[in-house]
Design an enzyme around this catalytic site. Sequence first.
Site: not given
Ligand code: NCD
Ligand code: ZN
Length: 346
Positions: A13, A15, A99, A136, A174, A247
């Site tokens: 996971h 970003h 997702k 999520h 998460h 995450d």
């Molecule tokens: C994530 C993001 O910034 O894209 N933020 C987070 O707090 N984890 C989004 C997410 O996974 O919920």
């Molecule tokens: Zn995330």
Amino acid sequence: MTQITLPRPDDWHLHLRDGAMLEAVLPESARHFARAIIMPNLVPPVVTGAQAAAYRERILAGLPAGMRFTPLMTLYLTEETDPADVAAAAAAGIVTAVKLYPAGATTNSASGVRDFDKVRGVLEKMAEIGLPLCVHGEVTDPAVDIFDREAVFIERVLDPVRRATPGLRVVMEHITTKDGVDYVRSQGEDLGATITTHHLIINRNHILVGGIKPHYYCLPVAKRESHRLALVEAATSGEARFFLGTDSAPHADPAKESACGCAGCFTATNTMPLLAHVFEAEGRLANLEAFASRNGPAFYRLPVNSETLTLEKTDTATHWPAKIFGGAGPVTVFDPGFPVFWHVTP
Ligand code: NCD
Ligand code: ZN
């Protein structure tokens, strides 16, 4: 033990964003991880197979020379998602998962799902072809306290959706609660869960006591200590259905250090030393391999990486940059608040 060698870990996971931010953060993940499940919450989101293929190309183009890294792409599920497009993207090897963001649950989730009846066709197609759904797991009902939103989601949404779609393979992303841990353990092999680095380290006091700490604010928000302990117990247990999803979610510092700060902790840089610390403290260093390198591929039905990664413990504390810099501005690296003596060997 002062050294441990694992099959190269994966991040289930992650970003990576796009443009200048992608360029800045991609090497931080590629340095230690072989593969990652790439979150699709760009603006606008990655909704179609064609968009996922184009995003994958941008990631590969941003990889510094000499680094190897495989992005595993996901599609952002909307109420308009076409089951045939999902099936075609999966068959072509473009996407590894879909997702699900409940609309409004987190960063860039406005296009997410409000009415689960509208995505029934997609979920049924996914169950048929074995394509995992990454969830999520928070309700967005304003009447539900933010610290209860995961537990309520399991009962109100996740369990009913899974019952209505037999065979659907689901990853609870998460997880932050003992409720999440218990639900995974109560269910069969088609349910797994990722656990982040930061939720193994901080509880809600770290965010709120002694001044508000915006770099510890993420979603789902860290819960009370008893939940953190349940997560540590699950992650370090070696059990097959718990695996690493960092995450890691970069936001430039001005967006975090703000009157309305963004959610996300940036852990790509130091996750592996932090995990070695956490697992060693539990006396379960030997299970780090299951959590970071073996359980994820097993759930996703992919081979374990043949390359390895070695972590070493030394007498002097490990230093990593407090921030990384790129065209998108400084991004603060997650600070565990204690010295760490593990590092990844070059
Ligand atoms: C994530 C993001 O910034 O894209 N933020 C987070 O707090 N984890 C989004 C997410 O996974 O919920
Ligand atoms: Zn995330």
